[in-house]
Scaffold this active site. Structure first.
Site, PDB file in Angstrom:
ATOM      1  N   ASP A 248      -6.827  -4.144   5.861  1.00  0.00           N
ATOM      2  CA  ASP A 248      -7.917  -3.539   5.094  1.00  0.00           C
ATOM      3  C   ASP A 248      -9.041  -4.558   4.910  1.00  0.00           C
ATOM      4  O   ASP A 248     -10.215  -4.281   5.175  1.00  0.00           O
ATOM      5  CB  ASP A 248      -7.355  -3.090   3.733  1.00  0.00           C
ATOM      6  CG  ASP A 248      -8.235  -2.055   3.068  1.00  0.00           C
ATOM      7  OD1 ASP A 248      -9.238  -1.642   3.679  1.00  0.00           O
ATOM      8  OD2 ASP A 248      -7.928  -1.652   1.934  1.00  0.00           O
TER       9      ASP A 248
ATOM     10  N   LYS B  67       0.879 -13.472   6.414  1.00  0.00           N
ATOM     11  CA  LYS B  67       0.880 -14.507   5.373  1.00  0.00           C
ATOM     12  C   LYS B  67       2.337 -14.948   5.173  1.00  0.00           C
ATOM     13  O   LYS B  67       2.851 -15.058   4.053  1.00  0.00           O
ATOM     14  CB  LYS B  67       0.278 -13.878   4.111  1.00  0.00           C
ATOM     15  CG  LYS B  67      -0.162 -14.792   3.056  1.00  0.00           C
ATOM     16  CD  LYS B  67      -1.397 -15.606   3.385  1.00  0.00           C
ATOM     17  CE  LYS B  67      -1.600 -16.601   2.285  1.00  0.00           C
ATOM     18  NZ  LYS B  67      -1.894 -17.940   2.648  1.00  0.00           N
TER      19      LYS B  67
ATOM     20  N   TYR C 246       0.804  -1.224   0.000  1.00  0.00           N
ATOM     21  CA  TYR C 246       0.000   0.000   0.000  1.00  0.00           C
ATOM     22  C   TYR C 246       0.837   1.273   0.000  1.00  0.00           C
ATOM     23  O   TYR C 246       0.277   2.364  -0.034  1.00  0.00           O
ATOM     24  CB  TYR C 246      -0.869   0.039   1.265  1.00  0.00           C
ATOM     25  CG  TYR C 246      -2.279  -0.459   1.055  1.00  0.00           C
ATOM     26  CD1 TYR C 246      -2.519  -1.582   0.276  1.00  0.00           C
ATOM     27  CD2 TYR C 246      -3.354   0.182   1.640  1.00  0.00           C
ATOM     28  CE1 TYR C 246      -3.800  -2.046   0.093  1.00  0.00           C
ATOM     29  CE2 TYR C 246      -4.637  -0.278   1.460  1.00  0.00           C
ATOM     30  CZ  TYR C 246      -4.851  -1.386   0.694  1.00  0.00           C
ATOM     31  OH  TYR C 246      -6.118  -1.843   0.513  1.00  0.00           O
TER      32      TYR C 246
ATOM     33  N   ASP D 248      -5.377 -16.229   5.818  1.00  0.00           N
ATOM     34  CA  ASP D 248      -6.553 -16.922   5.267  1.00  0.00           C
ATOM     35  C   ASP D 248      -7.254 -17.745   6.346  1.00  0.00           C
ATOM     36  O   ASP D 248      -8.491 -17.753   6.434  1.00  0.00           O
ATOM     37  CB  ASP D 248      -6.197 -17.781   4.038  1.00  0.00           C
ATOM     38  CG  ASP D 248      -4.882 -18.525   4.180  1.00  0.00           C
ATOM     39  OD1 ASP D 248      -4.047 -18.102   4.993  1.00  0.00           O
ATOM     40  OD2 ASP D 248      -4.684 -19.527   3.482  1.00  0.00           O
TER      41      ASP D 248
END
Ligand code: NAI
Length: 415
Positions: A302, A231, A161, A278
């Site tokens: 986000d 992740k 980002y 996830d």
């Protein structure tokens, strides 16, 4: 150019000490950005509710002195047509330390990606704080929405980002591709002739300052756990670094000790653990009660914030704040909702609950408690705006203003 900001005569400045402690006067000047779209509907309602709350809590002793500063479309009217985010506004947000804003539309063209991202970068607002609480009576897609009770700390300045990316076929992409060739990884780029490239920036310093704030918050609120969401199984050095640096910080600065399950435990029992992003998105639906304070990177944060907001009623009722070491900007988490702007039907809850967070941040706890009580009572009585009422049988929708009037009536009744 002469100043467009009118400083309230009776107002006083909030000060911050060298140890970052806040000194809040009885009449603090609080800058506000009304916001685009539904900003004009929700901001006056928020101010009326907060003024009544503060009066109920402190009589004439304390009062917020609102000071309008400009950004978005209003700035282009007040300054000139190309000024979306005036320096004067940035300087005021910095100087007055605590402020609140409505949503801002992303300007089309003009080279500005997003005013919100620009504000976060210019003021180094590295924490995006999003508490997720359920209010009884609010329609939710879950059977037991009350089990969702979390506070998200989303890193706000790094990650993919940061805005470092280039268009396919640009000269920068070609130069980067030749570098990748030198690093012997060019064969990992499947379609080099047509790929755009972006860079993911994750630093130890950036990760640790965010995780430190999350752990400090968890300690001061007697939370059970802090979950580091990442992740790192795939992105080993960036997202994996976030996890590694988080555990290192817990060990070094908070004397956490690793237990048999690989979690780290502080002397007060606070558990620092981690979860792959996830899997976390499953857990928040299946076992939300297992998570309390959450610290995560920008992009994960986000997605996770909006997914969690949906579990407790959606972005219309989810508050937020963007915070640096000194400055705090409280803000509605939704956008400008252009199709309902100016119609007096928008839900002002997100902005009002952001103002509730602001009262807590100012340590005006009596006022914060009064507002929270009134909010609970109002929603339990099914006094709601159209976004919620339309999901409940025989529930008549209130306008934005009438919802604020209902909140104020419940404040006056001493809820
Ligand atoms: P949005 O949040 O404005 O709207 C999404 C949906 O939710 C729409 O159906 C809208 O009517 C509804 N909605 C949003 N807030 C509501 C409220 N308080 N009460 C009732 N219904 C509400 O998102 P969208 O359409 O993607 O973005 C519109 C503009 O807002 C864009 O220019 C975008 O860049 C900007 N934006 C600004 C944000 C900010 O300032 N923090 C955050 C998100 C978007």
């Amino acid at each position: 150019m002469s100043s467009k900001i009118k400083i309230p005569k009776k107002g006083e400045e909030i000060r911050i000490g060298s140890n970052l402690d806040l000194d809040i006067p009885n009449h603090p000047i609080i800058p506000f950005i009304s916001g685009d779209g539904i900003g004009i509907d929700i901001t006056p309602s928020m101010q009326a509710v907060i003024d009544h709350t503060v009066k109920k809590a402190y009589g004439e002793t304390k009062k917020i002195e609102w000071m309008e500063v400009f950004a978005g479309h209003k700035a282009t009217e007040v300054y000139n047509k190309n000024t979306w985010l005036p320096d004067e506004t940035i300087n005021a947000l910095k100087k007055y330390i605590i402020s609140i804003k409505g949503p801002l539309a992303t300007p089309v063209g003009g080279g500005i990606r997003s005013l919100n991202v620009a504000l976060r970068q210019k003021l180094d607002l590295y924490v995006c704080l999003r508490p997720i609480n359920y209010f009884s009576g609010v329609p939710s897609p879950l059977k037991n929405p009350e089990k969702t009770n979390m506070v998200i700390f989303r890193e706000n300045t790094e990650d993919i980002y940061a805005g470092i990316e280039w268009e396919a076929k640009s000269k920068e992409v070609n130069q980067l591709l030749s570098k990748l060739d030198q690093f012997d990884v060019i064969d990992k780029v499947r379609f080099p002739d047509s790929c755009a490239l972006g860079i993911k920036v994750v630093s130890k310093e950036g990760s640790q300052r965010l995780i430190r704030r999350a752990i400090e918050y968890a300690i001061s609120h007697n939370s059970k756990s802090v979950t580091l969401v990442h992740k790192g199984n795939i992105m080993k050095y960036t997202e994996g670094g976030f996890k590694k640096w988080g555990y290192e910080l817990a060990e070094k600065e908070f004397s956490a000790i690793k237990n048999n399950s690989g979690e780290y435990v502080l002397s007060n029992g606070l558990v620092i653990k981690d979860c792959i992003a996830d899997a976390f998105l499953q857990e928040i639906l299946l076992k939300p009660e297992d998570h309390d304070v959450v610290a995560t990177l920008n992009l994960n944060g986000d997605y996770i914030s909006d997914a969690l907001a949906a579990q407790v009623g959606g972005i219309g009722i989810s508050p937020g704040a963007n915070i640096s070491d000194s400055t705090a900007i409280f803000e509605a988490t939704h956008g400008t909702a252009p199709t309902i702007a100016g119609k007096n039907i928008a839900n002002p809850s997100s902005l009002i609950l952001s103002a509730h967070m602001m009262l807590e941040h100012m340590n005006w706890i009596e006022a914060a408690n009064i507002l929270h009580g009134s909010f609970r009572k109002t929603l339990e009585k099914r006094q709601m705006t159209a976004d919620f009422a339309s999901q409940i049988k025989d529930c008549k929708a209130l306008s934005t203003k009438d919802f604020a009037i209902a909140l104020i009536a419940n404040i006056k009744k001493g809820s």
